[in-house]
Design an enzyme around this catalytic site. Structure first.
Site, PDB file in Angstrom:
ATOM      1  N   LYS A 247      20.739  66.615  42.043  1.00  0.00           N
ATOM      2  CA  LYS A 247      21.335  66.049  43.251  1.00  0.00           C
ATOM      3  C   LYS A 247      20.728  66.687  44.500  1.00  0.00           C
ATOM      4  CE  LYS A 247      26.041  64.949  41.875  1.00  0.00           C
ATOM      5  NZ  LYS A 247      27.435  65.350  42.092  1.00  0.00           N
TER       6      LYS A 247
ATOM      7  N   ASP B 127      31.283  63.017  45.349  1.00  0.00           N
ATOM      8  CA  ASP B 127      31.843  62.835  44.020  1.00  0.00           C
ATOM      9  C   ASP B 127      31.368  61.469  43.586  1.00  0.00           C
ATOM     10  OD1 ASP B 127      33.409  63.991  41.893  1.00  0.00           O
ATOM     11  OD2 ASP B 127      34.687  62.246  42.143  1.00  0.00           O
ATOM     12  N   SER B 128      30.859  61.411  42.401  1.00  0.00           N
ATOM     13  CA  SER B 128      30.252  60.165  41.981  1.00  0.00           C
ATOM     14  C   SER B 128      30.524  59.939  40.513  1.00  0.00           C
ATOM     15  CB  SER B 128      28.753  60.235  42.230  1.00  0.00           C
ATOM     16  OG  SER B 128      28.202  61.355  41.587  1.00  0.00           O
TER      17      SER B 128
ATOM     18  N   TYR C  50      23.781  59.373  33.374  1.00  0.00           N
ATOM     19  CA  TYR C  50      23.855  58.035  32.783  1.00  0.00           C
ATOM     20  C   TYR C  50      22.701  57.121  33.208  1.00  0.00           C
ATOM     21  CZ  TYR C  50      28.610  59.669  31.864  1.00  0.00           C
ATOM     22  OH  TYR C  50      29.691  60.402  31.442  1.00  0.00           O
ATOM     23  N   ASP C  51      21.729  57.665  33.948  1.00  0.00           N
ATOM     24  CA  ASP C  51      20.609  56.826  34.421  1.00  0.00           C
ATOM     25  C   ASP C  51      19.923  56.016  33.312  1.00  0.00           C
ATOM     26  OD1 ASP C  51      20.678  57.164  37.192  1.00  0.00           O
ATOM     27  OD2 ASP C  51      19.525  59.018  37.118  1.00  0.00           O
TER      28      ASP C  51
ATOM     29  N   GLU D  36      38.593  72.936  41.321  1.00  0.00           N
ATOM     30  CA  GLU D  36      39.226  71.981  40.414  1.00  0.00           C
ATOM     31  C   GLU D  36      39.256  70.601  41.069  1.00  0.00           C
ATOM     32  OE1 GLU D  36      43.238  71.222  37.848  1.00  0.00           O
ATOM     33  OE2 GLU D  36      43.208  72.963  39.201  1.00  0.00           O
TER      34      GLU D  36
ATOM     35  N   PHE E 242      19.013  61.585  35.865  1.00  0.00           N
ATOM     36  CA  PHE E 242      19.869  62.449  35.049  1.00  0.00           C
ATOM     37  C   PHE E 242      21.077  61.639  34.568  1.00  0.00           C
ATOM     38  CE2 PHE E 242      23.393  63.067  38.081  1.00  0.00           C
ATOM     39  CZ  PHE E 242      22.808  62.650  39.259  1.00  0.00           C
TER      40      PHE E 242
HETATM   41  P1  IMP Z   1      30.139  64.769  40.097  1.00  0.00           P
HETATM   42  O1  IMP Z   1      29.079  65.814  40.099  1.00  0.00           O
HETATM   43  O2  IMP Z   1      31.511  65.258  39.966  1.00  0.00           O
HETATM   44  O3  IMP Z   1      29.945  63.796  41.223  1.00  0.00           O
HETATM   45  O4  IMP Z   1      29.925  63.983  38.746  1.00  0.00           O
HETATM   46  C1  IMP Z   1      29.114  62.914  38.702  1.00  0.00           C
HETATM   47  C2  IMP Z   1      28.797  62.561  37.272  1.00  0.00           C
HETATM   48  O5  IMP Z   1      28.611  61.152  37.255  1.00  0.00           O
HETATM   49  C3  IMP Z   1      27.466  63.163  36.842  1.00  0.00           C
HETATM   50  O6  IMP Z   1      27.622  64.335  36.111  1.00  0.00           O
HETATM   51  C4  IMP Z   1      26.876  62.047  35.997  1.00  0.00           C
HETATM   52  O7  IMP Z   1      27.411  62.100  34.727  1.00  0.00           O
HETATM   53  C5  IMP Z   1      27.396  60.803  36.660  1.00  0.00           C
HETATM   54  N1  IMP Z   1      26.472  60.324  37.711  1.00  0.00           N
HETATM   55  C6  IMP Z   1      26.684  60.314  39.046  1.00  0.00           C
HETATM   56  N2  IMP Z   1      25.618  59.846  39.714  1.00  0.00           N
HETATM   57  C7  IMP Z   1      24.699  59.568  38.778  1.00  0.00           C
HETATM   58  C8  IMP Z   1      23.358  59.073  38.864  1.00  0.00           C
HETATM   59  O8  IMP Z   1      22.779  58.809  39.918  1.00  0.00           O
HETATM   60  N3  IMP Z   1      22.733  58.933  37.689  1.00  0.00           N
HETATM   61  C9  IMP Z   1      23.304  59.216  36.503  1.00  0.00           C
HETATM   62  N4  IMP Z   1      24.526  59.691  36.371  1.00  0.00           N
HETATM   63  C10 IMP Z   1      25.237  59.866  37.511  1.00  0.00           C
END
Ligand code: IMP
Length: 202
Positions: free
Chosen positions: A14, A71-72, A155-156, A42, A153
């Site tokens: 990221k 958050d993604s 789920y890409d 958390e 990375f």
């Molecule tokens: P975060 O770090 O809490 O935002 O968790 C995001 C999670 O969603 C990551 O660990 C991935 O599993 C998934 N994710 C989010 N963005 C992407 C992306 O661009 N490609 C692939 N997986 C993603």
């Protein structure tokens, strides 16, 4: 006033995307590690936006810089939006190869038009005065029948972009930044930050 930006993530993949997109702000951009902030946060919000704000706020409480957090996750319609806000914690301990295969398996009875999914990204920024900005964007795609590609990375490899005929692990990082949920949410946040910073310099 010269500010620095701290991005509240420990994910190097990221950080690479973030540095490329925010480069033209001309500001120092640090990861939590580089800012020497050690914190277990958390993520107990029920939306992407809430979680982003929780993370940014936790780091801001320590540094008072401009703190951004995202958050993604992946929302799969056939799985009622799963893994959603639990994307990082889905099947905890398993590799993404296994997670991705499991998602494909869970969609084995889905019709082609039922394979729709989206990557969602919310970004929150806490500014030095404590005010909070939010953006949220998504990118629409389909769950592939087979994983493909080695870029990116998570789920890409199973996120198929019909317009490109490729998964998001098969397109170059520059292109992914242009079209991705995180790219779009960051661009939107960059515009909001520029407005605030310009206002400060007037
Ligand atoms: P975060 O770090 O809490 O935002 O968790 C995001 C999670 O969603 C990551 O660990 C991935 O599993 C998934 N994710 C989010 N963005 C992407 C992306 O661009 N490609 C692939 N997986 C993603």
């Amino acid at each position: 006033m010269k500010h620095r930006i701290i991005f509240a993530t420990g994910n190097e993949g990221k950080m690479k995307e973030i540095r490329m997109i925010l480069a033209d702000l001309g500001m120092e951009i640090l990861s939590m590690k580089e800012a020497k902030v050690q914190l277990e946060i958390e993520e107990n919000g029920s939306t992407f936006g809430e979680n982003a704000e929780i993370k940014a706020q936790a780091v801001w409480n320590i540094t008072k810089d401009i703190v951004l957090a995202d958050d993604s996750g992946l929302a799969v319609d056939y799985l009622n939006g799963e893994p959603g806000v639990y994307s990082a914690r889905y099947m905890e301990g398993a590799s993404y190869e296994v997670k991705n295969r499991t998602i494909i398996e869970r969609l084995k009875d889905a019709k082609e038009e039922e394979r729709t999914a989206r990557f969602v990204c919310a970004i929150a920024a806490v500014l030095p005065d404590g005010s909070v900005l939010h953006t949220e964007e998504c990118v629409e795609g389909l769950i592939a029948h087979e994983p493909a590609g080695t870029n990116g990375f998570g789920y890409d490899p199973i996120f198929y972009l019909p317009e490109y005929g490729k998964t998001s692990a098969q397109i170059p990082l520059e292109k992914k930044n242009e079209i991705s949920h995180r790219g779009k949410a960051l661009e939107a946040m960059k515009l909001k930050l520029k407005e605030v910073l310009q206002g400060e310099n007037q």
